[in-house]
Scaffold this motif. Sequence first.
Motif, PDB file in Angstrom:
ATOM      1  N   UNK A 294       0.763  -1.184  -0.052  1.00  0.00           N
ATOM      2  CA  UNK A 294      -0.045  -0.050   0.014  1.00  0.00           C
ATOM      3  C   UNK A 294       0.843   1.217  -0.095  1.00  0.00           C
ATOM      4  N   UNK A 295       1.974   1.179   0.822  1.00  0.00           N
ATOM      5  CA  UNK A 295       2.613   2.404   0.860  1.00  0.00           C
ATOM      6  C   UNK A 295       3.575   2.758  -0.162  1.00  0.00           C
ATOM      7  N   UNK A 296       3.541   1.691  -1.393  1.00  0.00           N
ATOM      8  CA  UNK A 296       4.568   1.978  -2.594  1.00  0.00           C
ATOM      9  C   UNK A 296       3.675   3.236  -3.281  1.00  0.00           C
ATOM     10  N   UNK A 297       2.507   3.349  -3.022  1.00  0.00           N
ATOM     11  CA  UNK A 297       1.617   4.471  -3.667  1.00  0.00           C
ATOM     12  C   UNK A 297       2.343   5.713  -3.200  1.00  0.00           C
ATOM     13  N   UNK A 298       2.713   5.964  -2.012  1.00  0.00           N
ATOM     14  CA  UNK A 298       3.463   7.312  -1.500  1.00  0.00           C
ATOM     15  C   UNK A 298       5.205   6.971  -1.858  1.00  0.00           C
ATOM     16  N   UNK A 299       5.685   6.186  -1.880  1.00  0.00           N
ATOM     17  CA  UNK A 299       7.054   5.911  -1.808  1.00  0.00           C
ATOM     18  C   UNK A 299       7.709   6.068  -3.193  1.00  0.00           C
ATOM     19  N   UNK A 300       6.768   5.618  -4.050  1.00  0.00           N
ATOM     20  CA  UNK A 300       7.109   5.521  -5.578  1.00  0.00           C
ATOM     21  C   UNK A 300       6.164   6.082  -6.619  1.00  0.00           C
ATOM     22  N   UNK A 301       4.858   5.642  -6.485  1.00  0.00           N
ATOM     23  CA  UNK A 301       3.793   6.214  -7.606  1.00  0.00           C
ATOM     24  C   UNK A 301       3.550   7.551  -7.537  1.00  0.00           C
ATOM     25  N   UNK A 302       3.571   8.234  -6.208  1.00  0.00           N
ATOM     26  CA  UNK A 302       3.222   9.736  -6.587  1.00  0.00           C
ATOM     27  C   UNK A 302       4.360  10.570  -6.847  1.00  0.00           C
TER      28      UNK A 302
END
Length: 457
Positions: A294-302
């Motif tokens: 889930x936090x890949x959304x913040x660390x990579x995608x955004x």
Amino acid sequence: MGWEGLGKGYDSAPSHRKKHSRIVQGEYFNWTADQQGTIIGAYFWCYPLTSLIGGMASERWGPRYVILITTLISGILTALSPFAARLGYVALIVVRFLLGCAGGFTYPALHVLVARWAPPSEKGKFVSAMMGGTLGIVATWSLTGPLMEKFGWASAFYVPAGLSFIWCGFWWYLVADTPNEHPRISTAEKKYITDALGDKVKKSKGLPPFKSICTSFPFLAMVILHYGNLWGLYFIMTVGPKFVSSVLDFELQAAGVISALPYLARLLLATIFGSLGDCILSRKMMSTTTIRKFFCLFSHIIPGILLVLMVYTGCSTALSVTIITMSMGFNGAATLTNLQNHQDLAPNYAGTLYGIANSIGSTAGFFTPMITAYFTRNGNTFEQWRPVFFIGASVYIVSAIFFILFGTGNIQPWNFINDDKAEDDKTKPSDLKDMGDDSKNGNLKDSKEISLNVTRT
């Protein structure tokens, strides 16, 4: 430690640049731009190799002395840097090379320390504390300017070296390899940590199971995620300021506190994300695997999306700096993704896994400038920069998607490779186990039975 000042402030720069440089104590270093680049780059020549070795050395001999010795060496070499510079740029290259050799041990060793000390439900805070290196960068930038003004350029090396020696004293007194070896830890705290960790972490004297590691698909997913993270960081730290300078004609690195904003944002949000992840895990709101994905959304995608937006900001310097700061800040969530996943997969070999991933990931620092140079060789328009940012964003986002599809937060069977081989096969790990599970139990005296026979429960 003042390398930009040493390389640029006291060199044979063209007259239109030299008039802006400070002349300190009448010293000049007549180095060409190529020589300056070699001096700065020498730090990274051996860094990937020692990063690879650092984890294994710490697992075998303990992270306390590995970090202590390499930091002492780094402090001595930093103090010798002014003397080496006066001898000649070749001597300074040697010093920088050796500094890189010592520096490569640090982060893998720290991850070994975290694996041996941090309960699973508190690892986010421990890993985010390792962002202290970011604070060190900002503090050094702020410290060296006044020191050079008042005491000369060499003080920008002597003072950080002296602070390193003082820090080593505190490290030697306060740190131990494991809770059981610490002479001043309370019995209650020791029991809490050892019960939370169970049998997952042991002091290893043998070689890591490289065959199992290299053929592990979850490990491959972690390496790809880590590579994407380092690609994005190198991209933002090098390409971002170059874009602002070349296209928008604004020198970000000369803008004082503004240049520190991206690093401070990453430090602040890393702390927030780390605490948030620990809270979610301790309250059983998500599994470890779900948190990592889930936090890949913040660390990579955004951050990747923000890179794409960079080329559509027009000529707004303020907006471009804001996007760079936001991209670095959101990447602080890496404390819950690639910077922690190796701890999930095999805490016994966390240093080795991180060392391998970091060694591979450091190659991103070579490729990002090459790609930038290729696409901008004929000019610095928005059209020429657009594919540069698209590639940077793609690596960020694709690595996250790959991990979301194939990554895991479950402990791998080869973490227990050094368990007593005389045991029956039935006592060997037969399934994967979530790292956060043991920390949720009130009594963990039988954690080895739980972790090795999880399919029976």
